[in-house]
Write a protein that holds these residues in place. Sequence first.
Motif, PDB file in Angstrom:
ATOM      1  N   THR A  74      -5.735   3.873   6.636  1.00 53.18           N
ATOM      2  CA  THR A  74      -5.852   3.751   5.862  1.00 53.18           C
ATOM      3  C   THR A  74      -5.803   2.168   5.998  1.00 53.18           C
ATOM      4  O   THR A  74      -5.958   0.861   5.289  1.00 53.18           O
ATOM      5  CB  THR A  74      -4.466   3.793   4.673  1.00 53.18           C
ATOM      6  N   ASN A 104      -4.070   9.332   9.458  1.00 58.19           N
ATOM      7  CA  ASN A 104      -4.387   8.787   8.511  1.00 58.19           C
ATOM      8  C   ASN A 104      -3.618   7.145   6.918  1.00 58.19           C
ATOM      9  O   ASN A 104      -4.703   6.320   6.756  1.00 58.19           O
ATOM     10  CB  ASN A 104      -4.168   9.655   6.813  1.00 58.19           C
ATOM     11  N   GLU A 105      -2.696   7.342   7.648  1.00 57.03           N
ATOM     12  CA  GLU A 105      -2.582   5.392   7.282  1.00 57.03           C
ATOM     13  C   GLU A 105      -2.886   4.938   8.418  1.00 57.03           C
ATOM     14  O   GLU A 105      -2.965   3.598   7.889  1.00 57.03           O
ATOM     15  CB  GLU A 105      -0.496   5.738   7.776  1.00 57.03           C
ATOM     16  N   ASN A 132       0.154   4.518   0.136  1.00 57.78           N
ATOM     17  CA  ASN A 132      -0.086   5.897   1.638  1.00 57.78           C
ATOM     18  C   ASN A 132       0.359   4.818   3.014  1.00 57.78           C
ATOM     19  O   ASN A 132      -0.078   5.858   4.137  1.00 57.78           O
ATOM     20  CB  ASN A 132      -1.718   5.036   1.441  1.00 57.78           C
ATOM     21  N   GLU A 173       1.127  -1.031  -0.522  1.00 59.67           N
ATOM     22  CA  GLU A 173       0.074  -0.032  -0.411  1.00 59.67           C
ATOM     23  C   GLU A 173       0.869   1.191   0.233  1.00 59.67           C
ATOM     24  O   GLU A 173       1.571   1.455   0.585  1.00 59.67           O
ATOM     25  CB  GLU A 173      -1.055  -0.091   0.927  1.00 59.67           C
TER      26      GLU A 173
END
Length: 221
Positions: free
Chosen positions: A183, A179-180, A154, A152
């Motif tokens: 995700t 955000n990680e 991100n 991934e």
Amino acid sequence: MTKGLTTLFILLWICLLSGCSAGVLIPPLPGPMMIPSSVGTAINAYSIGTDERDFQTIVEDELIETGIQSAIMKEKGLNILDLSTYSYNGNVYVVGVYDEKEDFQRIRRIVRSSKKVNSLTTFLFAEEENPQCSTTDDYMLQMAVKTALINEPNIWGTNFAVKSVQCNVVLLGRVGDINEAITARQVAARISGVKSVKSFIRASGQNNYLNQHKRIAAALN
């Protein structure tokens, strides 16, 4: 013995107990076992460079995991099915399967007896009589989720662990930002065969906020 030699001795001791190898965390092979998160990892320049913890804290966490594993394995009458121990800044997470209700309480008591444990979080499932998810299924899910997270774009770094218990995926570790963390949970949930996802992943910014909040609370007391 100098401080440098002492540190080197500790690292070699961890490697002998857990088996050092390059690369990311390797999930446990199918079958009843207890695995500390240090198994299949190496304390190297890359892992330290992508870890918010300082070198001493990383070593202390590895020692906590190994010590708890040893204590649980030595406990008489405790039936270990599939249990993994993880420590981040002295915050311990025990994930896996227990046989009897009494075993659950004994595991918690053993962990809490360690003086260096700051907190304890357990995510344990009772053993199923007719399991719909086999140990092989769990192993394959761990591999699939770990691979998807590594690929991934991100999510930066590999300082997280993946554990599958009865096809319920547990994520642990540290990432760069919130955000990680979001995700990572979304990526795991998309993998076919995953029943649920429980994430104990924290972002560096989130940890800094929590530490600051603790310092303020301590100053007011």
